[in-house]
Design a protein around this motif. Sequence first.
Motif, PDB file in Angstrom:
ATOM      1  N   TYR A  95      25.665  42.415  49.877  1.00 16.60           N
ATOM      2  CA  TYR A  95      26.960  42.126  50.503  1.00 16.60           C
ATOM      3  C   TYR A  95      28.092  42.669  49.631  1.00 16.60           C
ATOM      4  O   TYR A  95      27.947  42.827  48.413  1.00 16.60           O
ATOM      5  CB  TYR A  95      27.142  40.630  50.751  1.00 16.60           C
ATOM      6  CG  TYR A  95      27.175  39.756  49.513  1.00 16.60           C
ATOM      7  CD1 TYR A  95      28.339  39.621  48.761  1.00 16.60           C
ATOM      8  CD2 TYR A  95      26.044  39.041  49.117  1.00 16.60           C
ATOM      9  CE1 TYR A  95      28.374  38.813  47.633  1.00 16.60           C
ATOM     10  CE2 TYR A  95      26.072  38.227  47.997  1.00 16.60           C
ATOM     11  CZ  TYR A  95      27.244  38.110  47.251  1.00 16.60           C
ATOM     12  OH  TYR A  95      27.286  37.323  46.138  1.00 16.60           O
ATOM     13  N   SER A  96      29.214  42.971  50.259  1.00 16.50           N
ATOM     14  CA  SER A  96      30.394  43.477  49.556  1.00 16.50           C
ATOM     15  C   SER A  96      31.306  42.318  49.179  1.00 16.50           C
ATOM     16  O   SER A  96      31.318  41.267  49.843  1.00 16.50           O
ATOM     17  CB  SER A  96      31.158  44.467  50.434  1.00 16.50           C
ATOM     18  OG  SER A  96      30.355  45.583  50.752  1.00 16.50           O
ATOM     19  N   LYS A  97      32.045  42.516  48.114  1.00 21.13           N
ATOM     20  CA  LYS A  97      33.012  41.515  47.676  1.00 21.13           C
ATOM     21  C   LYS A  97      34.419  42.034  47.957  1.00 21.13           C
ATOM     22  O   LYS A  97      34.773  43.123  47.509  1.00 21.13           O
ATOM     23  CB  LYS A  97      32.852  41.218  46.184  1.00 21.13           C
ATOM     24  CG  LYS A  97      31.522  40.570  45.838  1.00 21.13           C
ATOM     25  CD  LYS A  97      31.425  40.268  44.352  1.00 21.13           C
ATOM     26  CE  LYS A  97      30.101  39.583  44.013  1.00 21.13           C
ATOM     27  NZ  LYS A  97      30.000  39.273  42.572  1.00 21.13           N
ATOM     28  N   LYS A  98      35.194  41.254  48.692  1.00 27.44           N
ATOM     29  CA  LYS A  98      36.553  41.640  49.030  1.00 27.44           C
ATOM     30  C   LYS A  98      37.522  40.570  48.559  1.00 27.44           C
ATOM     31  O   LYS A  98      37.184  39.384  48.514  1.00 27.44           O
ATOM     32  CB  LYS A  98      36.695  41.845  50.540  1.00 27.44           C
ATOM     33  CG  LYS A  98      35.860  42.999  51.080  1.00 27.44           C
ATOM     34  CD  LYS A  98      36.086  43.215  52.558  1.00 27.44           C
ATOM     35  CE  LYS A  98      35.285  44.400  53.072  1.00 27.44           C
ATOM     36  NZ  LYS A  98      35.504  44.646  54.517  1.00 27.44           N
ATOM     37  N   SER A  99      38.722  41.012  48.206  1.00 31.11           N
ATOM     38  CA  SER A  99      39.759  40.092  47.733  1.00 31.11           C
ATOM     39  C   SER A  99      40.983  40.174  48.629  1.00 31.11           C
ATOM     40  O   SER A  99      41.328  41.258  49.130  1.00 31.11           O
ATOM     41  CB  SER A  99      40.157  40.438  46.296  1.00 31.11           C
ATOM     42  OG  SER A  99      39.061  40.282  45.417  1.00 31.11           O
ATOM     43  N   GLU A 100      41.608  39.033  48.825  1.00 34.95           N
ATOM     44  CA  GLU A 100      42.859  38.963  49.589  1.00 34.95           C
ATOM     45  C   GLU A 100      43.894  38.228  48.749  1.00 34.95           C
ATOM     46  O   GLU A 100      43.617  37.140  48.225  1.00 34.95           O
ATOM     47  CB  GLU A 100      42.639  38.209  50.906  1.00 34.95           C
ATOM     48  CG  GLU A 100      41.674  38.897  51.858  1.00 34.95           C
ATOM     49  CD  GLU A 100      41.454  38.081  53.117  1.00 34.95           C
ATOM     50  OE1 GLU A 100      41.922  36.914  53.149  1.00 34.95           O
ATOM     51  OE2 GLU A 100      40.830  38.597  54.064  1.00 34.95           O
ATOM     52  N   ASN A 101      45.066  38.847  48.605  1.00 32.40           N
ATOM     53  CA  ASN A 101      46.137  38.206  47.837  1.00 32.40           C
ATOM     54  C   ASN A 101      46.817  37.119  48.666  1.00 32.40           C
ATOM     55  O   ASN A 101      46.975  37.251  49.890  1.00 32.40           O
ATOM     56  CB  ASN A 101      47.172  39.233  47.400  1.00 32.40           C
ATOM     57  CG  ASN A 101      46.612  40.219  46.389  1.00 32.40           C
ATOM     58  OD1 ASN A 101      45.682  39.885  45.650  1.00 32.40           O
ATOM     59  ND2 ASN A 101      47.154  41.422  46.349  1.00 32.40           N
ATOM     60  N   THR A 102      47.190  36.056  47.993  1.00 29.15           N
ATOM     61  CA  THR A 102      47.914  34.971  48.675  1.00 29.15           C
ATOM     62  C   THR A 102      48.919  34.357  47.717  1.00 29.15           C
ATOM     63  O   THR A 102      48.646  34.177  46.519  1.00 29.15           O
ATOM     64  CB  THR A 102      46.941  33.888  49.167  1.00 29.15           C
ATOM     65  OG1 THR A 102      47.701  32.817  49.732  1.00 29.15           O
ATOM     66  CG2 THR A 102      46.096  33.325  48.028  1.00 29.15           C
TER      67      THR A 102
ATOM     68  N   THR B 286      48.894  34.969  43.848  1.00 29.47           N
ATOM     69  CA  THR B 286      49.945  35.867  43.341  1.00 29.47           C
ATOM     70  C   THR B 286      51.210  35.072  42.965  1.00 29.47           C
ATOM     71  O   THR B 286      52.168  35.656  42.470  1.00 29.47           O
ATOM     72  CB  THR B 286      50.304  36.911  44.412  1.00 29.47           C
ATOM     73  OG1 THR B 286      50.754  36.245  45.602  1.00 29.47           O
ATOM     74  CG2 THR B 286      49.108  37.793  44.744  1.00 29.47           C
ATOM     75  N   LYS B 287      51.183  33.799  43.218  1.00 21.97           N
ATOM     76  CA  LYS B 287      52.359  32.964  42.972  1.00 21.97           C
ATOM     77  C   LYS B 287      52.522  32.709  41.475  1.00 21.97           C
ATOM     78  O   LYS B 287      51.561  32.345  40.792  1.00 21.97           O
ATOM     79  CB  LYS B 287      52.209  31.630  43.722  1.00 21.97           C
ATOM     80  CG  LYS B 287      53.393  30.701  43.611  1.00 21.97           C
ATOM     81  CD  LYS B 287      53.124  29.449  44.438  1.00 21.97           C
ATOM     82  CE  LYS B 287      54.276  28.468  44.364  1.00 21.97           C
ATOM     83  NZ  LYS B 287      54.013  27.250  45.184  1.00 21.97           N
ATOM     84  N   SER B 288      53.739  32.923  40.968  1.00 16.91           N
ATOM     85  CA  SER B 288      53.992  32.701  39.541  1.00 16.91           C
ATOM     86  C   SER B 288      54.061  31.210  39.261  1.00 16.91           C
ATOM     87  O   SER B 288      54.631  30.424  40.030  1.00 16.91           O
ATOM     88  CB  SER B 288      55.310  33.366  39.132  1.00 16.91           C
ATOM     89  OG  SER B 288      55.253  34.752  39.352  1.00 16.91           O
ATOM     90  N   LYS B 289      53.488  30.835  38.156  1.00 12.88           N
ATOM     91  CA  LYS B 289      53.545  29.433  37.761  1.00 12.88           C
ATOM     92  C   LYS B 289      54.947  29.077  37.285  1.00 12.88           C
ATOM     93  O   LYS B 289      55.631  29.900  36.665  1.00 12.88           O
ATOM     94  CB  LYS B 289      52.535  29.165  36.648  1.00 12.88           C
ATOM     95  CG  LYS B 289      51.094  29.279  37.079  1.00 12.88           C
ATOM     96  CD  LYS B 289      50.150  28.962  35.939  1.00 12.88           C
ATOM     97  CE  LYS B 289      48.703  29.052  36.400  1.00 12.88           C
ATOM     98  NZ  LYS B 289      47.759  28.746  35.303  1.00 12.88           N
TER      99      LYS B 289
END
Length: 419
Positions: free
Chosen positions: A226-233, A288-291
């Motif tokens: 299987y492939s690994k995909k990433s989604e930014n949030t 992707t949210k800055s702390k």
Amino acid sequence: MMITQVKGSRGVLKLPVSRLAVLILAVAILCAGTAFAAAPGNMYNVDIYDGSEITRVSTLKTDAAAVLKQADIEVAENDKLVLDGFTAGQDSIITIYRAAGIEYVDLNGNAESLIYAGTVSDFLAERGITLNEEILSSLPEKTVLKDGMTLKLQNAQHITVSADGNSQQLVMGAGTVADALNRAGITLGENDETNPSLDTELTDGLEISVLRVEYQLRTEQKSIAYSKKSENTNELYKGSSEVVQKGENGVKEVTYKDKIVNGSLESSTVEAENVIKEAVDQITRVGTKSKPVTVAALKNGGAAISELSVPAGLEIENGVPKNYKSIVTGKAAAYTGSRSDKTASGRTVRPGYIAVNPKQFPYGTELWVVSTDGIVYGYCIAADTGGFVKKGKFTVDLFMNTESECRQWGSRDVIIYVL
């Protein structure tokens, strides 16, 4: 082979006969000649061998030349007349070898075009050449030389042929691997191969291997990774992630074509693939949210300097927004002016309309500014710019109502929340 029969000087009768029949006839004649001799003055038979034709003459003549004349056969200057089998008065044989243009190539490769009448054996004998295991001829020794033939002497090639677990030693002249296999009586199957190839010229010491080749098909099930995909949030802080869809390997059926050489697998190629179950991608959400940057205890009870109303959907907790796109840290200065002045974007100045570098914060960008030492400037909009941009010392310039407030602010480290 054709026999022409001449009785005396009269009629001619031509009959085709096989080579075996001719040989039997010749032996019979010779045997008859030794058993009894024709009485003087009696007619006897002479068979004249002239190339592919035999002429039989019944004659009383005792001279070979006269017999040939009776048969109306002429012998040219370069032709060869063999009278070893002729005895006047007895059934006999006369052999004629016609002159032929041939090419002779010696062991050194030197070629010579010449005229010769006779057999290969005669030719070699006249030149003092004896064939043996190491010196071979391209033509059999009994061959009668004819126009266009090439007689080539060859050094023997010692060849080893290995096939089906057995080896043969061959002694051959010039030729190819195919010729060697033919000599060894080896037949190749449809897929069989040789090493070296069939058209390879023979050389002394050459070793030839026959490779028995067959092809077989086999089928196996293989896993599809299987492939690994990433989604930014921006719902997660930077450095945080969560798997929202677990990956699963798929399954495929693969058909291979195996090449079997001398009973052992040499290679495999993929002939076909059939997917039985598709793989399921693994999907991971990456924050992707800055702390939030740590802010000291709020001063002035956390009251904001900005006079702009906070949007209804913006939730503030401990002086900072809970929802934002990103965070920028930097330094903030303060400036003031007449309340009738206009900003670079055309708005009337008031606390909350701040000066920015438009390339960093385009006009209209909604921001929230708080100093790291706990002073809340609050909700503001990028609306103005100024000379501080070129100096690069400050990130933003905050509008205040009075010079006193500007002096009180001075220069402070700030946290800028991009809303």
